[in-house]
Scaffold this active site. Structure first.
Site: not given
Length: 475
Positions: A228-229, A248-249, A282, A376
């Protein structure tokens, strides 16, 4: 009307407060389902049950492997049903959704194999005087209950990765899906249970921010796996303290098109990856760094391909790109493009939206501090930036706070070698776009893109503890 319940101790159940909220998707105006909203009591019950199950029993490596292998088979058998749910909840095209089901099944099959390969090693005790009379073994044991939190862009794949790795290591999993994708998650949980992941080993607690915070504060959880963020990742790390987290950002992946690149190949690959899932990936190319000598020619190739992307109803097999998840996201994406345009950038194509549908967009002449370049964007926008030397391209690529994936297009081996050594990212792709992943290898990033690695033995080991056993044979 479809109803999505919680899943605790091997059975569907209503939340303690019996609250159900309507779920809307990006494809139709219909209410897709009424979704259970867990409360703190439900979270506490699930976390305690997972801890009790972990303390009560162990499932052998062979049993875990067999269960995950059966899950892979069941996922493949239910491809049509699962793909339809993904389309309705996410807005992926039917082709993309079918592809996700296949990769999710492959992930389960991969972690079935890895469950049999969780191993330690021995150390010669006579290597030091202090241990010369000892036999020393280093073993790996399951860490305990795992909390998994998944994002909406690849809901089935993320469930199968996180559950596959954690259960493959021998850990029960309490899973909170994105509020946007409870239907496909609930169906996946049911199939995992049908495969043999019985009571105590898989849980579903759906809901919003308060559910996530309750999970962060649950003392029974030993590991966290989150996609996520960056903002939520910060909250998670501050909340869980010393408990290990796999994060995992996100990213804004640089894709370098060097002066000697095959421009047609680069344009084809970057278009195919850049607009997959409407840009909500991503590791997709976002910043396209192009050598100044080939900028005009490459931009022409790229714009021609981007204009040919067919946007429409994702249920239509002829559609190339569907909607982004919400109209608010669409408006934000276009606003960022407008800000860059106001600062001097040029929109070569796209730059508009109609509801949740954002036109495939290419923006040139972007500054490094424009939001479309430094953050992003998570939407169907490609950003073109010019560079004069390879050193300048690598410096610009590395200037980002993110470092998940990267790519370079070149026909020179030495250029590729230099780039792979100097790009500060978890992955480097040569002569294809940065959107590359397989369950066989480690996936994760540097800097603000996260912590740890998913995939292969590296991913399974994230959910284990190392224990050293000293066996004395002296007199």
């Amino acid at each position: 009307m479809r109803k999505i319940d919680l899943f605790i101790d091997g059975a569907s159940c209503a939340p303690c407060e019996e609250r159900y909220d309507p779920l809307k998707g990006p494809v139709t105006d219909d209410t897709l389902a009424m979704v259970a909203q867990a409360g703190t009591q439900d979270v506490a019950r699930a976390a305690k049950a997972a801890q009790d199950a972990f303390a009560r029993e162990r499932i052998t490596a062979r049993e875990r492997a067999n269960i995950l292998a059966r899950a892979a088979t069941l996922l493949a058998e239910h491809e049509d049903e699962l793909a339809e749910l993904i389309v309705l909840e996410v807005g992926k095209t039917i082709r993309e959704a079918r592809g996700e089901v296949k990769t999710a099944a492959d992930a389960c099959a991969t972690f079935a194999a890895e469950a049999l390969r969780v191993r330690g090693y021995t150390v010669d005790g006579d290597a030091t005087p202090a241990t010369k009379d000892f036999e020393i073994s280093v073993i790996r044991e399951p860490a305990g209950p795992v909390c998994a939190l998944t994002a909406y862009n690849a809901p089935l794949n993320q469930v199968c990765y996180k559950v596959g790795m954690a259960f493959g290591a021998g850990c029960p999993v309490v899973l909170k899906p994105s509020p946007f994708t409870p239907m496909v998650t609930a169906r996946a949980i049911a199939l995992l249970a049908e495969a043999g992941m019985g009571p105590g080993w898989i849980y579903l607690v759906s809901g919003g921010v308060e559910v996530g915070q309750a999970l962060f504060e649950a003392p029974e959880v030993s590991r966290y796996a989150f996609t996520g963020s960056r903002a939520v990742g910060d909250i998670l790390v501050r909340s869980v303290g010393l408990r290990r987290s796999l994060l995992e950002l996100g990213s804004n992946a640089p894709n370098i098109v060097h002066s000697d690149a095959d421009l047609a190949l680069a344009a084809k690959a970057i278009t195919a990856s850049g607009f997959a899932i409407a840009g909500q990936v991503c590791m997709r190319p976002q910043r396209v760094l192009v050598h100044e000598d080939v900028m005009d020619a490459f931009a022409a190739h790229l714009v021609e391909r981007v204009k040919a992307v067919r946007v429409g109803d994702p249920r239509d097999p002829e559609t190339d790109m569907g909607p982004v998840r919400t109209e608010d996201s669409a408006a934000r994406i276009v606003d960022w493009v407008r800000q860059a345009e106001a600062a001097g950038a040029k929109v070569l194509t796209g730059g508009t939206h109609d509801g949740c549908y954002v036109a495939p967009t290419v923006v040139a002449g972007v500054r490094s501090d424009d939001l479309v370049a430094c953050e992003e964007i998570f939407g169907p926008v490609l950003v073109l930036q010019s560079y004069a030397t390879l050193d300048a391209a690598l410096a610009e690529a590395n200037a980002s706070k993110y470092g998940l994936q990267s790519a370079i297009f070149t026909t020179t081996l030495e250029t590729a070698r230099v780039a792979t050594r100097r790009l500060n990212a978890g992955g480097v792709v040569i002569n294809n776009a940065s959107r590359m992943r397989t369950a066989l290898v480690p996936f994760g990033g540097a800097k603000d893109s996260g912590l740890g690695r998913e995939g292969g033995p590296w991913g399974v080991e994230e959910f284990t503890e190392v224990k050293v056993v000293y066996h004395y044979f002296g007199t």
